[in-house]
Enzyme design. Structure first.
Site: not given
Ligand code: MRU
Length: 364
Positions: A47, A88, A203, A45, A244, A254-255
């Site tokens: 991006a 996704r 995470q 996981r 993302d 983003n998350k």
């Molecule tokens: O759901 P995830 O764990 O894939 O979400 C990841 C994030 O939101 C990260 O902050 C984003 O992908 C940047 S990773 C360099």
């Protein structure tokens, strides 16, 4: 150092992020369907890492094809690309990587126009495998460049707050937000990291705390709801997160929980930085309103490690991402330099700079 993802003779090998931090185990996906499933179930996981996995999934699928004609191979390519693309929806790096693989596939067929069908197929397979590995190598170089651009933004000592995991685990290696932290530490700065646990998938607790501790970078785990308290107390120098998808106007997906942090940072006069490669930039959309937000399962909210923490049958919402309006973003740190308001202009300028990923570029 662990490898987030790599191409091997047996398939695509990745660290299983659903098992961290308890177990450091690796999974080898032997066909593209397994790669797609690994992305969907978040074995891999983040991006940029999803982008690398998607490229390797496409390469693996085409490599294993038994197509005897270019026509058959092209039809298979589309099935593979569609399967990988449906895993996704939010991280644009996935679609960026599939598009890049399609371009390499088509240009390979064009370059070998005079060759036999068998040769065209063999060469296209080889080129796709090479391209997927190139995407991985480039991603690491890009993150190191992001680190070089971002590190000077941080003071010689201080505490950085980050959310989710935008580190080596979320990328080919080194990380974006954590790449900036790593570069600052390598430059001799005394950086301490507050890692939000990042409910519900954790995470921050499971991945960011794990990878920083392995690197010997001081990290303190906090729950998401503690962030405002520490900001108000003056204990946070800057917030740095990954992304993302970034719209052409600078809005950042983003998350989930990132938007809350950005508003809190503004309220407390703290800079809010986004570190992301240009492959996360979606110049085709005008604002964050156009970014599809993934809704994940209720079980990820109602259960912790398989144990129920909510009443059975309770109604649940689970958007996995939110969008931070660009007005809250102090700067976007990319491999080609730093963009600031007005983002519509600064991002466009960075995007159209024909520089190599790792080359130094002036601030825009
Ligand atoms: O759901 P995830 O764990 O894939 O979400 C990841 C994030 O939101 C990260 O902050 C984003 O992908 C940047 S990773 C360099």
């Amino acid at each position: 150092m662990f490898r987030t993802i790599e191409w091997t003779e047996n398939g695509v090998r990745m660290i299983d992020q659903t098992r961290l931090p308890a177990d450091e185990v690796y999974r080898t996906c032997r066909d593209y369907g397994e790669v797609a499933e690994a992305i969907r179930s978040m074995v891999i996981r983040g991006a940029p890492a999803i982008g690398v996995a998607a490229a390797m999934g496409v390469a693996l699928g085409v490599k294993h094809s038994s197509a005897r004609t270019v026509h058959e191979l092209r039809a298979e390519f589309e099935i593979i690309a569609e399967t990988v693309s449906k895993t996704r929806p939010t991280a644009v790096n996935l679609f960026w990587a599939v598009k890049r693989m399609r371009e390499v596939f088509e240009s390979s067929l064009r370059a070998d126009a005079d060759a036999s069908e068998a040769e065209k197929i063999a060469r296209a397979k080889a080129r796709l495998v090479e391209e997927a590995q190139r995407i991985l190598a480039e991603d690491i170089a890009v993150n190191e460049a992001i680190g070089r651009h971002g590190a000077p933004l941080l003071k010689d000592s201080g505490t950085i707050l980050t959310h989710c995991n935008a580190g080596a685990l979320a990328t080919g290696g080194y990380g974006t937000a954590l790449g900036v932290v790593r570069a600052a530490v390598e430059a001799g700065k005394k950086i301490h990291v507050f890692a939000d646990e990042t409910r519900p998938f954790l995470q921050g607790a499971r991945l960011t705390a794990w990878e920083l501790a392995r690197d010997g970078i001081p990290v303190t785990l906090i729950t998401d709801s503690m962030a405002g308290h520490f900001m108000k107390q003056g204990q946070v120098e800057a917030v740095i997160v990954g992304a993302d998808r970034i719209a052409s106007n600078g809005d950042v997906a983003n998350k989930i929980g990132t938007y809350t942090l950005a508003v809190l940072a503004r309220e407390n006069g703290i800079p809010f930085y986004v570190a992301a490669p240009l492959s996360t930039l979606d110049m085709s959309i005008r604002s964050g309103d156009e970014i599809p937000i993934e809704e994940r399962s209720a079980a990820e909210v109602t259960h912790l490690a398989g144990v129920p923490i909510a009443p059975e049958d309770v109604q649940v919402r689970h958007p996995a991402f939110d969008v931070t309006p660009h007005r809250y973003v102090t700067a976007i740190i990319t491999e080609r330099g730093i963009a600031r308001e007005p983002y519509t202009e600064s991002l466009k300028a960075l995007f159209s700079t024909a520089a190599s990923p790792a080359s130094p570029t002036p601030r825009v």
